[in-house]
Scaffold this motif. Structure first.
Motif, PDB file in Angstrom:
ATOM      1  N   ALA A 215      47.311  35.464  43.422  1.00 44.34           N
ATOM      2  CA  ALA A 215      48.461  34.479  42.711  1.00 44.34           C
ATOM      3  C   ALA A 215      48.422  34.523  41.353  1.00 44.34           C
ATOM      4  CB  ALA A 215      48.255  33.206  43.442  1.00 44.34           C
ATOM      5  N   ALA A 216      47.273  34.642  40.882  1.00 43.08           N
ATOM      6  CA  ALA A 216      47.112  34.749  39.393  1.00 43.08           C
ATOM      7  C   ALA A 216      47.536  35.910  38.800  1.00 43.08           C
ATOM      8  CB  ALA A 216      45.428  34.309  38.769  1.00 43.08           C
ATOM      9  N   TYR A 217      47.406  36.963  39.398  1.00 46.24           N
ATOM     10  CA  TYR A 217      47.645  38.251  38.857  1.00 46.24           C
ATOM     11  C   TYR A 217      49.259  38.695  39.085  1.00 46.24           C
ATOM     12  CZ  TYR A 217      43.003  40.360  38.482  1.00 46.24           C
ATOM     13  OH  TYR A 217      41.803  40.895  38.004  1.00 46.24           O
ATOM     14  N   LEU A 218      49.808  37.918  40.055  1.00 48.60           N
ATOM     15  CA  LEU A 218      51.197  38.016  40.150  1.00 48.60           C
ATOM     16  C   LEU A 218      51.816  36.949  39.337  1.00 48.60           C
ATOM     17  CD1 LEU A 218      51.464  37.594  44.254  1.00 48.60           C
ATOM     18  CD2 LEU A 218      52.194  39.598  42.645  1.00 48.60           C
ATOM     19  N   ALA A 219      51.107  35.756  38.897  1.00 50.30           N
ATOM     20  CA  ALA A 219      51.802  35.021  37.837  1.00 50.30           C
ATOM     21  C   ALA A 219      51.555  35.957  36.479  1.00 50.30           C
ATOM     22  CB  ALA A 219      51.066  33.998  37.903  1.00 50.30           C
ATOM     23  N   LEU A 220      50.543  36.577  36.126  1.00 51.21           N
ATOM     24  CA  LEU A 220      50.353  37.430  34.864  1.00 51.21           C
ATOM     25  C   LEU A 220      51.626  38.529  34.758  1.00 51.21           C
ATOM     26  CD1 LEU A 220      48.474  37.685  32.596  1.00 51.21           C
ATOM     27  CD2 LEU A 220      47.339  39.221  33.876  1.00 51.21           C
TER      28      LEU A 220
ATOM     29  N   ARG B 149      53.174  43.496  39.420  1.00 41.29           N
ATOM     30  CA  ARG B 149      54.300  43.725  40.664  1.00 41.29           C
ATOM     31  C   ARG B 149      53.880  45.083  41.509  1.00 41.29           C
ATOM     32  NH1 ARG B 149      56.721  42.073  36.558  1.00 41.29           N
ATOM     33  NH2 ARG B 149      56.874  44.221  35.469  1.00 41.29           N
TER      34      ARG B 149
END
Length: 198
Positions: free
Chosen positions: A132-137, A140
């Motif tokens: 989730a943190a990578y997606l927020a960063l 894609r």
């Protein structure tokens, strides 16, 4: 003295006394360039030293800063007779950053599935709890359940000499830290000085 201060003192002493070491030969690769065509590492090595940089993608603000810094240092890297190539698992059509391939003076190649990163032993699967943190960063991917869609390289930089041996390797699990371009230039200058003495 704090542990951090002790570790820093130990690191400085080690670096002051350590001889520069040549590590293993760099794994060879031939990959598609995002601008079209292919890049063959052995062809670049035939012409001189090569800097190989692994990054996540231009969706990562830390990678974007690193790419800008490498672009700014590129003329100095070229003057030292070296080539620079950047590898990312990010497909070309996933780019959305102002730091586009077209704006970079060096080639960016696609490393689908981190195959080359795996050969350099810098590929990792993003753990479930951090996705989730990578997606927020800005990451894609296909957002699939399979682990391959969550495979990324540890951001890493290698300087290879004209024989393809790694003379400088930098990687840090802390993705916010990157090798200073000045250190790349220093390593390339050292290679040039060494070759002139032979």
């Amino acid at each position: 003295m704090s542990l951090k201060a002790q570790l820093e003192a130990c690191r400085r002493e080690y670096e002051a006394n350590a001889e520069p070491q040549v590590v293993d030969a760099a794994p060879q690769f031939r990959l598609r360039c995002r601008r079209g065509g292919f890049i063959n590492l052995s062809d670049l090595i035939d012409r001189g030293p090569v800097v190989v940089s692994f990054f996540w993608g231009d969706w990562c603000p830390f990678c974007a800063l690193e790419l800008k810094a490498l672009a700014a240092a590129y003329a100095a890297i070229q003057r030292l007779g070296a080539a620079l190539i950047a590898l990312s698992p990010q497909p070309r059509n996933k780019s959305s950053s102002p730091v586009s391939d077209a704006g970079l003076p060096f080639p960016v190649v696609q490393d689908p599935g981190c195959k080359v990163a795996s050969r350099y032993r810098v590929a990792f699967t993003v753990p479930q709890q951090f996705r989730a943190a990578y997606l927020a960063l800005g990451y894609r991917n296909s957002v699939g359940a399979d682990s391959k869609s969550w495979l990324l390289p540890i951001p890493a930089t290698y300087v290879l000499d004209g024989t393809g041996r790694i003379v400088l390797a930098y990687l840090d699990a802390d993705y916010t830290t990157r090798l200073e371009p000045a250190e790349i230039i220093a390593a390339l200058s050292h290679l040039g000085d060494h070759s002139r003495q032979e």
